[in-house]
Design a protein around this motif. Structure first.
Motif, PDB file in Angstrom:
ATOM      1  N   ASN A  35       0.811  -1.216   0.000  1.00 60.86           N
ATOM      2  CA  ASN A  35       0.000   0.000   0.000  1.00 60.86           C
ATOM      3  C   ASN A  35       0.842   1.263   0.000  1.00 60.86           C
ATOM      4  O   ASN A  35       0.323   2.344  -0.297  1.00 60.86           O
ATOM      5  CB  ASN A  35      -0.910   0.013   1.228  1.00 60.86           C
ATOM      6  N   ARG A  77     -15.268   4.489  -2.780  1.00 61.46           N
ATOM      7  CA  ARG A  77     -13.815   4.556  -2.625  1.00 61.46           C
ATOM      8  C   ARG A  77     -13.141   3.456  -3.433  1.00 61.46           C
ATOM      9  O   ARG A  77     -13.709   2.382  -3.663  1.00 61.46           O
ATOM     10  CB  ARG A  77     -13.419   4.438  -1.153  1.00 61.46           C
ATOM     11  N   GLN A  79      -8.825   2.112  -4.820  1.00 61.92           N
ATOM     12  CA  GLN A  79      -7.383   2.150  -4.586  1.00 61.92           C
ATOM     13  C   GLN A  79      -6.667   1.732  -5.854  1.00 61.92           C
ATOM     14  O   GLN A  79      -7.105   0.816  -6.554  1.00 61.92           O
ATOM     15  CB  GLN A  79      -6.990   1.212  -3.434  1.00 61.92           C
ATOM     16  N   ASP A 107      -5.514  10.917  -3.195  1.00 65.68           N
ATOM     17  CA  ASP A 107      -4.452  11.245  -2.248  1.00 65.68           C
ATOM     18  C   ASP A 107      -3.645   9.975  -1.998  1.00 65.68           C
ATOM     19  O   ASP A 107      -4.124   8.861  -2.200  1.00 65.68           O
ATOM     20  CB  ASP A 107      -5.012  11.789  -0.936  1.00 65.68           C
ATOM     21  N   ARG A 108      -2.432  10.187  -1.541  1.00 64.46           N
ATOM     22  CA  ARG A 108      -1.562   9.048  -1.262  1.00 64.46           C
ATOM     23  C   ARG A 108      -2.061   8.293  -0.023  1.00 64.46           C
ATOM     24  O   ARG A 108      -2.624   8.879   0.900  1.00 64.46           O
ATOM     25  CB  ARG A 108      -0.125   9.525  -1.069  1.00 64.46           C
ATOM     26  N   TRP A 109      -1.801   6.991  -0.062  1.00 64.68           N
ATOM     27  CA  TRP A 109      -2.256   6.130   1.028  1.00 64.68           C
ATOM     28  C   TRP A 109      -1.574   6.520   2.333  1.00 64.68           C
ATOM     29  O   TRP A 109      -0.383   6.835   2.370  1.00 64.68           O
ATOM     30  CB  TRP A 109      -1.962   4.679   0.683  1.00 64.68           C
ATOM     31  N   MET A 110      -2.355   6.513   3.397  1.00 69.57           N
ATOM     32  CA  MET A 110      -1.844   6.761   4.735  1.00 69.57           C
ATOM     33  C   MET A 110      -2.331   5.641   5.644  1.00 69.57           C
ATOM     34  O   MET A 110      -3.505   5.242   5.582  1.00 69.57           O
ATOM     35  CB  MET A 110      -2.327   8.115   5.275  1.00 69.57           C
ATOM     36  N   GLU A 111      -1.424   5.165   6.486  1.00 71.91           N
ATOM     37  CA  GLU A 111      -1.814   4.083   7.398  1.00 71.91           C
ATOM     38  C   GLU A 111      -2.803   4.568   8.444  1.00 71.91           C
ATOM     39  O   GLU A 111      -3.744   3.847   8.789  1.00 71.91           O
ATOM     40  CB  GLU A 111      -0.568   3.511   8.069  1.00 71.91           C
ATOM     41  N   PRO A 113      -5.044   7.719   8.428  1.00 71.13           N
ATOM     42  CA  PRO A 113      -5.487   8.954   7.770  1.00 71.13           C
ATOM     43  C   PRO A 113      -6.146   9.907   8.753  1.00 71.13           C
ATOM     44  O   PRO A 113      -6.771   9.490   9.736  1.00 71.13           O
ATOM     45  CB  PRO A 113      -6.481   8.452   6.724  1.00 71.13           C
ATOM     46  N   PRO A 114      -6.066  11.213   8.476  1.00 70.92           N
ATOM     47  CA  PRO A 114      -6.719  12.215   9.330  1.00 70.92           C
ATOM     48  C   PRO A 114      -8.225  12.224   9.088  1.00 70.92           C
ATOM     49  O   PRO A 114      -8.734  11.620   8.141  1.00 70.92           O
ATOM     50  CB  PRO A 114      -6.055  13.521   8.900  1.00 70.92           C
ATOM     51  N   TYR A 117      -9.515  13.301   5.525  1.00 71.42           N
ATOM     52  CA  TYR A 117      -8.827  12.608   4.426  1.00 71.42           C
ATOM     53  C   TYR A 117      -9.758  12.530   3.220  1.00 71.42           C
ATOM     54  O   TYR A 117     -10.957  12.241   3.339  1.00 71.42           O
ATOM     55  CB  TYR A 117      -8.416  11.219   4.895  1.00 71.42           C
ATOM     56  N   LEU A 118      -9.217  12.805   2.035  1.00 68.93           N
ATOM     57  CA  LEU A 118      -9.950  12.833   0.756  1.00 68.93           C
ATOM     58  C   LEU A 118     -11.044  13.904   0.753  1.00 68.93           C
ATOM     59  O   LEU A 118     -12.031  13.795   0.014  1.00 68.93           O
ATOM     60  CB  LEU A 118     -10.564  11.467   0.432  1.00 68.93           C
TER      61      LEU A 118
END
Length: 508
Positions: A35, A77, A79, A107-111, A113-114, A117-118
């Protein structure tokens, strides 16, 4: 067997089913390494976008077929996992991406996410009509903040600027509508309107400039329509309540006629019974005595009922309108209907008719007058490159009568009259019909005079050919034929009377 299944069902507990499943903390249960080279995205308009279409089309748009694969995570969503890091960075540097002309949030994958996000995308915005006294980095940044969080400002005051805008990159919130313009109050007085144009963003709601829906389903338009519908409904209720009855208590017609008989007709926009007629009815009832009161009431009811049964009587008697005029001229005052839905190609061809019949009718009309042929005069075919005069044959003075048994023109008329669309030596086709050219008398000597003219030969011909050959040449174009020693015939050779310096052309 059934007893064992019943015991197993009784042994089940709902509390055990509510306990969460504990995922093993093992490397084979994680895909973080894969990922790390992936992008997470979501569609902004589910009514016009599908995740399956995005997964199939985006690798082709990115020109990364075979090096990226998509995964549908949910209905909104998805990927994309890349084989190489540079392909992922190249896609991110391109900026905004669209599917079916609607924007995607990538957006880039984040383990971890805030929360937002998106929810934001990076967009380049063109700011136009900036006040001339405020072409500074600070002023441009302040104007860009009205569209979103400014990240980059592409502006160099020391170099010439050929475009009428300044580009800034902003972090745009996709849940908020796009700003297209903003009125700016200037410190020196006055106002100016600054315009914003967004690069690589195609479709949007052109009512509220939102990226999440189309104009047809815009909440503003739907709410406006709902409010208008409620207003119309409320107004209709008010009109219905505010309608005052025509026949009130104490009116001589109260109880004689019903309210729906004398009310206002909304379909026609007129009163069902004219106020003048109602006034005459009141006078008629008031002038009656107690003995004949009921007789007059019945007369009023019967006369109104009889007039309502006939539309013409209702129009002329009850509403005091002029009776319509009926005519048997079906095309009286007929005009053109400017409605393309009613005009079909078949109707147009029928209305136009046969152009040949119109031209022939014009020819017959012109032939009956006679003066049109005389005014035509001598016409030459100069346009066709021919200097010859057009000769004509006599045309029928009048068309043959129309025969009902044959269903059209008689055979005599069909044989005498030529088709106006065909070329004939005696007819000239004009826009108004077929015109006949005036006959030109051929001025040519008669045959005896022409023979006498041929017989008069000049003295030069007598000297060259002699007197003997003159009789053979008059009236004939054949050459003199002579026989040789072998009996063969050949044309006689003309002997030259001029002797050249070299000698005779036929030495002996």
């Amino acid at each position: 067997m059934s007893i064992a299944m019943d015991k197993a069902m009784l042994a089940l507990s709902l509390e055990e089913e509510d306990e969460p499943f504990q995922m093993p903390n093992l490397p084979q249960f994680k895909s973080s390494e894969r990922n790390s080279r992936s992008l997470i995205g979501r569609i902004l308009n589910p009514d016009c976008q599908k995740v399956s279409t995005v997964i199939l089309d985006m690798p082709r748009q990115w020109q990364k077929q075979g090096r990226v694969r998509g995964v549908a995570l949910s209905r909104e969503r998805f990927q994309f996992i890349f084989d190489h890091e540079h392909d992922l960075l190249e896609v991110l540097e391109k900026g905004v991406h669209t599917s079916n002309d609607w924007t995607l949030a990538l957006d880039r994958w984040m383990e971890f996410p805030p929360p937002d996000y998106l929810q934001y995308i990076l967009v380049w915005v063109r700011i136009r009509n900036i006040p001339v006294n405020h072409y500074t980095e600070e002023a441009i940044t302040a104007l860009g903040e009205l569209a979103g969080e400014v990240k980059v400002v592409a502006f160099d005051p020391d170099k010439p600027q050929r475009e009428d805008y300044v580009r800034v990159q902003v972090r745009l919130n996709v849940s908020r509508p796009l700003r297209t313009s903003k009125v700016v109050s200037l410190p020196e007085g006055g106002t100016s309107v600054v315009y914003y144009n967004y690069e690589r963003i195609r479709k949007r709601c052109f009512e509220c400039q939102s990226l999440n829906h189309e104009k047809q389903v815009c909440p503003l338009i739907v709410g406006r329509r709902r409010d208008q519908s409620n207003e119309r409904r409320a107004k209709a209720m008010e009109d219905r309540e505010s309608v005052q009855s025509v026949l009130k208590e104490g009116d001589p017609l109260f109880g004689v006629l019903r309210e729906e008989q004398v009310g206002f007709c909304k379909l026609t926009g007129r009163w069902k019974i004219s106020p003048e007629v109602l006034e005459e009815m009141r006078r008629y009832l008031l002038s009656s005595s107690e003995a004949d009161k009921w007789v007059r009431i019945e007369r009023v009811r019967s006369s109104v009922a009889q007039a309502e049964s006939n539309p013409i009587s209702q129009k002329t008697v009850l509403r005091l309108e002029v009776a319509p005029v009926f005519t048997k001229q079906l095309d009286k005052g007929k005009g053109i209907v400017f409605d393309f839905d009613l005009n079909s190609p078949g109707d147009a061809s029928q209305k136009a008719g046969n152009p040949t019949e119109k031209l022939m009718a014009s020819a017959f009309k012109a032939g009956s007058k006679g003066s049109a042929f005389e005014r035509l005069g001598d016409l030459s075919l100069g346009d066709m490159g021919d200097k010859r005069r057009v000769e004509e044959r006599p045309m029928a003075s009048a068309p043959a009568p129309f025969s009902l048994e044959s269903g059209g023109e008689t055979s005599q008329a069909k044989s005498d009259v030529a088709d106006s669309t065909e070329y004939d030596s005696c007819l000239l086709t004009r826009s108004s019909g077929v015109c006949q050219q005036k006959q030109k008398v051929r001025r040519r000597p008669y045959i005896r005079k022409r023979q006498e003219q041929k017989a008069k030969t000049s003295s030069v011909l007598n000297v060259l050919y002699g007197e003997g050959s003159r009789s053979e040449k008059i009236g004939s174009k054949r050459k003199v034929v002579v026989e040789d020693d072998r009996g063969c015939k050949a044309a006689k050779l003309k002997e030259s009377r001029v002797i050249p310096n070299e000698g005779s052309p036929h030495p002996r």
